[in-house]
Design a protein around this motif. Structure first.
Motif, PDB file in Angstrom:
ATOM      1  N   ASP A   1     -80.615  23.035  43.707  1.00 32.49           N
ATOM      2  CA  ASP A   1     -80.222  21.372  44.184  1.00 32.49           C
ATOM      3  C   ASP A   1     -79.210  21.055  45.320  1.00 32.49           C
ATOM      4  OD1 ASP A   1     -77.988  22.650  42.283  1.00 32.49           O
ATOM      5  OD2 ASP A   1     -77.472  19.706  41.404  1.00 32.49           O
ATOM      6  N   VAL A   2     -79.668  19.813  45.926  1.00 25.80           N
ATOM      7  CA  VAL A   2     -78.896  19.635  47.366  1.00 25.80           C
ATOM      8  C   VAL A   2     -78.610  18.639  46.886  1.00 25.80           C
ATOM      9  CG1 VAL A   2     -79.760  21.961  48.330  1.00 25.80           C
ATOM     10  CG2 VAL A   2     -80.619  19.507  48.451  1.00 25.80           C
ATOM     11  N   VAL A   3     -77.327  18.205  48.083  1.00 22.01           N
ATOM     12  CA  VAL A   3     -76.551  16.706  47.318  1.00 22.01           C
ATOM     13  C   VAL A   3     -77.938  16.244  48.539  1.00 22.01           C
ATOM     14  CG1 VAL A   3     -74.636  17.389  47.383  1.00 22.01           C
ATOM     15  CG2 VAL A   3     -75.001  17.672  49.818  1.00 22.01           C
ATOM     16  N   PRO A   4     -77.308  14.782  48.896  1.00 25.06           N
ATOM     17  CA  PRO A   4     -77.830  13.871  49.940  1.00 25.06           C
ATOM     18  C   PRO A   4     -77.606  14.226  51.366  1.00 25.06           C
ATOM     19  CG  PRO A   4     -77.187  12.590  47.578  1.00 25.06           C
ATOM     20  CD  PRO A   4     -76.988  13.590  47.721  1.00 25.06           C
ATOM     21  N   ILE A   5     -78.587  13.658  52.144  1.00 21.25           N
ATOM     22  CA  ILE A   5     -78.336  13.947  53.742  1.00 21.25           C
ATOM     23  C   ILE A   5     -77.132  13.556  54.106  1.00 21.25           C
ATOM     24  CG2 ILE A   5     -80.661  14.690  54.002  1.00 21.25           C
ATOM     25  CD1 ILE A   5     -81.626  12.017  55.635  1.00 21.25           C
ATOM     26  N   GLY A   6     -77.069  11.732  53.231  1.00 17.41           N
ATOM     27  CA  GLY A   6     -76.184  11.258  53.468  1.00 17.41           C
ATOM     28  C   GLY A   6     -76.168   9.995  54.642  1.00 17.41           C
ATOM     29  N   GLU A   7     -75.442   9.544  55.362  1.00 16.73           N
ATOM     30  CA  GLU A   7     -75.677   7.906  56.188  1.00 16.73           C
ATOM     31  C   GLU A   7     -75.877   8.257  57.458  1.00 16.73           C
ATOM     32  OE1 GLU A   7     -77.174   5.231  55.245  1.00 16.73           O
ATOM     33  OE2 GLU A   7     -76.697   6.517  53.251  1.00 16.73           O
ATOM     34  N   ASN A   8     -75.066   9.733  57.647  1.00 17.07           N
ATOM     35  CA  ASN A   8     -74.680  10.059  59.390  1.00 17.07           C
ATOM     36  C   ASN A   8     -76.051  10.570  60.098  1.00 17.07           C
ATOM     37  OD1 ASN A   8     -72.187   8.890  58.928  1.00 17.07           O
ATOM     38  ND2 ASN A   8     -71.304  10.985  58.770  1.00 17.07           N
TER      39      ASN A   8
ATOM     40  N   ARG B   1     -87.997  19.717  35.988  1.00 12.79           N
ATOM     41  CA  ARG B   1     -86.806  20.276  36.687  1.00 12.79           C
ATOM     42  C   ARG B   1     -85.788  21.085  35.639  1.00 12.79           C
ATOM     43  NH1 ARG B   1     -81.462  16.724  37.015  1.00 12.79           N
ATOM     44  NH2 ARG B   1     -80.546  18.186  38.230  1.00 12.79           N
ATOM     45  N   ALA B   2     -86.270  22.467  36.136  1.00 13.12           N
ATOM     46  CA  ALA B   2     -86.675  23.663  35.338  1.00 13.12           C
ATOM     47  C   ALA B   2     -85.790  24.692  35.996  1.00 13.12           C
ATOM     48  CB  ALA B   2     -88.122  23.672  34.703  1.00 13.12           C
ATOM     49  N   ASN B   3     -84.556  25.228  35.237  1.00 15.43           N
ATOM     50  CA  ASN B   3     -83.933  26.189  35.846  1.00 15.43           C
ATOM     51  C   ASN B   3     -85.237  27.178  35.343  1.00 15.43           C
ATOM     52  OD1 ASN B   3     -80.834  25.387  35.523  1.00 15.43           O
ATOM     53  ND2 ASN B   3     -82.015  25.257  33.670  1.00 15.43           N
ATOM     54  N   LEU B   4     -84.454  28.685  36.114  1.00 14.42           N
ATOM     55  CA  LEU B   4     -85.319  30.177  36.701  1.00 14.42           C
ATOM     56  C   LEU B   4     -84.767  31.499  35.830  1.00 14.42           C
ATOM     57  CD1 LEU B   4     -87.969  31.486  38.288  1.00 14.42           C
ATOM     58  CD2 LEU B   4     -86.285  32.894  39.068  1.00 14.42           C
ATOM     59  N   ILE B   5     -85.417  32.160  35.286  1.00 15.87           N
ATOM     60  CA  ILE B   5     -84.336  33.285  35.328  1.00 15.87           C
ATOM     61  C   ILE B   5     -85.520  34.299  35.166  1.00 15.87           C
ATOM     62  CG2 ILE B   5     -83.227  35.550  33.626  1.00 15.87           C
ATOM     63  CD1 ILE B   5     -82.587  32.438  31.434  1.00 15.87           C
ATOM     64  N   ALA B   6     -84.828  35.259  36.289  1.00 20.77           N
ATOM     65  CA  ALA B   6     -85.951  36.567  36.708  1.00 20.77           C
ATOM     66  C   ALA B   6     -84.906  38.001  36.287  1.00 20.77           C
ATOM     67  CB  ALA B   6     -86.604  36.168  38.085  1.00 20.77           C
ATOM     68  N   ARG B   7     -86.057  39.049  36.197  1.00 20.98           N
ATOM     69  CA  ARG B   7     -85.025  40.087  35.694  1.00 20.98           C
ATOM     70  C   ARG B   7     -86.379  41.599  36.131  1.00 20.98           C
ATOM     71  NH1 ARG B   7     -85.750  37.398  30.959  1.00 20.98           N
ATOM     72  NH2 ARG B   7     -83.448  35.968  30.103  1.00 20.98           N
ATOM     73  N   VAL B   8     -85.027  42.012  36.613  1.00 19.04           N
ATOM     74  CA  VAL B   8     -85.344  43.196  37.005  1.00 19.04           C
ATOM     75  C   VAL B   8     -84.554  44.902  36.196  1.00 19.04           C
ATOM     76  CG1 VAL B   8     -85.553  45.007  38.856  1.00 19.04           C
ATOM     77  CG2 VAL B   8     -85.554  42.708  39.821  1.00 19.04           C
ATOM     78  N   THR B   9     -85.997  45.255  35.220  1.00 21.90           N
ATOM     79  CA  THR B   9     -84.799  46.303  34.772  1.00 21.90           C
ATOM     80  C   THR B   9     -85.171  47.655  35.342  1.00 21.90           C
ATOM     81  OG1 THR B   9     -85.689  43.848  32.776  1.00 21.90           O
ATOM     82  CG2 THR B   9     -84.999  46.722  31.942  1.00 21.90           C
ATOM     83  N   GLY B  10     -84.935  48.326  34.447  1.00 23.24           N
ATOM     84  CA  GLY B  10     -84.685  49.807  35.459  1.00 23.24           C
ATOM     85  C   GLY B  10     -85.262  50.808  34.315  1.00 23.24           C
ATOM     86  N   GLU B  11     -84.715  51.788  34.610  1.00 21.29           N
ATOM     87  CA  GLU B  11     -85.478  52.683  33.126  1.00 21.29           C
ATOM     88  C   GLU B  11     -85.493  53.654  32.079  1.00 21.29           C
ATOM     89  OE1 GLU B  11     -86.878  56.440  36.163  1.00 21.29           O
ATOM     90  OE2 GLU B  11     -87.434  55.849  37.117  1.00 21.29           O
ATOM     91  N   GLN B  12     -83.500  52.795  32.265  1.00 23.81           N
ATOM     92  CA  GLN B  12     -82.876  53.225  30.948  1.00 23.81           C
ATOM     93  C   GLN B  12     -82.125  51.787  30.652  1.00 23.81           C
ATOM     94  OE1 GLN B  12     -80.352  57.223  31.299  1.00 23.81           O
ATOM     95  NE2 GLN B  12     -81.774  57.482  33.471  1.00 23.81           N
TER      96      GLN B  12
ATOM     97  N   GLU C   1     -85.888  20.483  40.842  1.00 19.31           N
ATOM     98  CA  GLU C   1     -85.503  21.329  40.940  1.00 19.31           C
ATOM     99  C   GLU C   1     -87.179  22.513  40.849  1.00 19.31           C
ATOM    100  OE1 GLU C   1     -81.766  20.214  40.080  1.00 19.31           O
ATOM    101  OE2 GLU C   1     -83.595  19.545  39.196  1.00 19.31           O
ATOM    102  N   THR C   2     -87.717  21.802  40.093  1.00 22.46           N
ATOM    103  CA  THR C   2     -89.513  22.954  39.581  1.00 22.46           C
ATOM    104  C   THR C   2     -90.052  23.551  40.915  1.00 22.46           C
ATOM    105  OG1 THR C   2     -89.078  21.768  37.333  1.00 22.46           O
ATOM    106  CG2 THR C   2     -91.107  22.950  37.948  1.00 22.46           C
ATOM    107  N   ALA C   3     -89.916  21.883  41.656  1.00 21.42           N
ATOM    108  CA  ALA C   3     -90.959  22.722  42.748  1.00 21.42           C
ATOM    109  C   ALA C   3     -90.288  24.137  43.497  1.00 21.42           C
ATOM    110  CB  ALA C   3     -90.081  22.104  44.045  1.00 21.42           C
ATOM    111  N   VAL C   4     -88.645  24.234  43.480  1.00 18.63           N
ATOM    112  CA  VAL C   4     -88.252  25.153  44.210  1.00 18.63           C
ATOM    113  C   VAL C   4     -88.041  26.546  43.101  1.00 18.63           C
ATOM    114  CG1 VAL C   4     -85.672  26.852  44.905  1.00 18.63           C
ATOM    115  CG2 VAL C   4     -86.250  23.963  44.832  1.00 18.63           C
ATOM    116  N   ALA C   5     -88.433  26.361  42.012  1.00 16.12           N
ATOM    117  CA  ALA C   5     -87.878  27.409  40.570  1.00 16.12           C
ATOM    118  C   ALA C   5     -89.708  28.385  40.974  1.00 16.12           C
ATOM    119  CB  ALA C   5     -88.151  26.255  39.125  1.00 16.12           C
TER     120      ALA C   5
END
Length: 382
Positions: A75-82, A52-63, A25-29
Motif C-alpha cells: 500500500d501507499v499513502v494518498p498523493i496529497g493536495e500539493n 486486499r490480499a497479502n502474498l507469500i513467496a518461497r524459494v527453497t534450497g536443496e537441504q 493491494e490485490t493488484a500488486v499481489a
C-alpha cells in the motif's frame, strides 16, 4: 533477471494505484504472483478484505536449513493536495531516478526483494533453507496485514527478517513504536445563550490537554542510543456542531512515538490518571480513551550474529554503521511471532522523500539493494 527487467518491474508496480485507503493491494499481489509464476516460485495469496490480499513467496534450497524472511508492504499513502511535477503513478524516469507514489516507500524495496528471489532461483544456488517474502497489505494504516500473517502463524518459522523500508541501504536495527490514543469527552447540549444548562465537552477537553501539555503528564522513558527520546504531539482536535450550541462531544488524537524502555499499557494508565485528575476541577467530566494504533518499538542487539552478517555484506559497498528510524514498520507485528528472531531494516530510497510530492528512488540504490539481499541470503543460507 537482468537490471533492465528489474527496473521495468519496479515501474510496473508503481503504476498500480494501491493507495490506502482503501488499499486495493490485490493488484500488486497478482503482479508479484505473475512474476514468481514465470520462474516457478511457490506463492500463496492470503485474503485480508475485498481487493486486499497479502502474498507469500518461497524459494527453497536443496537441504533443510534456516528461514530468511524479506518483507515489504504494497500500500501507499494518498498523493496529497500539493501539485506534483511528475505523474504520481507514471513511474517516470529522469536523471537516474524513478518518480511516483511509493517509489521510495516502499515499492522499490518490495520489488528489490522479489527481484533478488528471482535471481536466486535463476542461478540455481545450492542453498539450504528458505527465503520467504511477505508482501503485506495495510502497513500505512496500522500494519494490519503483518498482524494477520503473524496471528495466523506465517512468521513462526523465521530465523531472521529483513524489512525493505527506505534507509538508503544503511543498516538499521531499531525503530520507534507508535501509540495513537484518542480521548473523547462527553457533555450535554444546550442553547448557546444558556451555557449553564449544558455541559461543555470542549471546556473539559481543554482541561485535559492543558494538564498533558502543562506538566501533569509524566512522560517517562530511558533515552535510546539509536532512537533518542520518545515524543508526543497533539495533532487533531474537534468538537461542537454550531456556534449557538453547547458542545456535547469533543475528541483529540495524540501521536506518541515510543522507545523500547516504555510500556504502552502503562502509558494508557497514566493518561487515565490525567483524566481522573481533571475531574477535581470538573466533577461532571466524562471521558474515554480509544486506541487508534498500537505498534511496538523494535530493537535487535548490535551483537546479534545476523546483524554482523548483514554489516559484513553492506560494508563491502558502503557504510555499515548501525542506526534506527523514528517511524514504525511491519516489524512491530512480526516481532510478536511465537519465536524471537533478529530484525534488520535495510532498503533503497531516501526517507526524506517518503509521503512527499515527487517521491522518488535512485535507480542505482534500487539495483544495489537487489545485490545486497542476494548476498545476505547466500551467506545466511550457506
Amino acid at each position: 533477471m537482468d537490471q533492465e527487467q528489474a527496473v521495468s518491474f519496479l515501474k510496473d508496480i508503481i503504476q498500480i494505484k494501491s493507495v490506502n485507503p482503501p488499499g486495493n493491494e490485490t493488484a500488486v499481489a497478482k503482479k508479484l504472483k505473475s512474476l514468481f509464476d514465470e520462474y516457478g516460485i511457490e506463492t500463496e495469496l492470503i485474503e485480508y478484505d475485498d481487493n486486499r490480499a497479502n502474498l507469500i513467496a518461497r524459494v527453497t534450497g536443496e537441504q533443510d536449513g534456516p528461514v530468511l524472511g524479506l518483507t515489504g508492504h504494497m500500500d501507499v499513502v494518498p498523493i496529497g493536495e500539493n501539485e506534483w511535477e511528475h505523474d504520481p503513478f507514471g513511474a517516470e524516469e529522469e536523471n537516474g531516478k524513478i518518480y511516483g507514489r511509493g517509489a521510495c516507500d516502499m515499492k522499490s524495496g518490495l520489488a528489490a526483494c522479489a527481484s533478488a528471489m528471482v535471481s536466486l532461483k535463476e542461478e540455481g544456488l545450492p542453498i539450504k533453507g528458505t527465503v520467504t517474502l511477505f508482501a503485506t497489505v495495510g502497513e500505512e494504516t496500522g500494519a494490519v496485514g503483518a498482524r494477520q500473517l503473524t496471528e495466523q502463524g506465517y512468521a513462526d518459522s523465521l530465523d531472521a527478517l529483513i524489512i525493505a523500508e527506505p534507509t538508503r541501504n544503511q543498516v538499521n536495527i531499531a525503530h520507534k513504536g507508535a501509540l495513537w490514543p484518542q480521548i473523547i469527552t462527553y457533555g450535554k447540549t444546550a442553547h448557546g445563550s444558556m451555557p449553564d444548562k449544558g455541559i461543555n465537552a470542549v471546556i473539559h477537553m481543554n482541561e485535559i490537554i492543558h494538564r498533558i501539555a502543562g506538566g501533569d503528564w509524566e512522560w517517562q522513558y530511558e533515552e535510546d542510543e539509536l532512537l533518542g527520546g520518545a515524543t508526543y504531539s497533539i495533532d487533531v482536535i474537534k468538537g461542537g456542531s454550531n456556534t449557538n450550541v453547547v458542545p456535547d462531544q469533543c475528541f483529540t488524537n495524540i501521536d506518541m512515538r515510543t522507545v523500547p524502555s516504555q510500556d504502552h499499557n502503562q502509558i494508557i494508565e497514566q493518561m487515565q490518571q490525567v483524566i481522573e485528575a481533571a475531574k477535581e476541577k470538573y466533577p461532571d467530566l466524562k471521558a474515554d480513551i480509544r486506541i487508534l494504533n498500537d505498534q511496538s518499538p523494535v530493537k535487535t542487539s548490535n551483537d546479534d550474529s545476523f546483524v554482523k552478517l548483514v554489516q559484513d555484506v553492506v560494508k563491502v559497498d558502503g557504510s555499515a554503521e548501525l542506526g534506527g528510524i523514528t517511524a514504525y514498520t511491519d516489524g512491530s507485528q512480526f516481532k510478536h511471532a511465537q519465536k524471537e528472531f533478529p530484525i534488520v531494516i535495510l532498503g533503497p530510497g531516501e526517507t526524506s522523500t517518503a509521503h512527499q510530492p515527487d517521491e522518488y528512488v535512485e535507480i542505482n540504490k534500487y539495483l544495489d539493494s537487489i545485490h545486497l539481499y542476494k548476498e545476505i541470503a547466500k551467506k545466511f543460507l550457506s
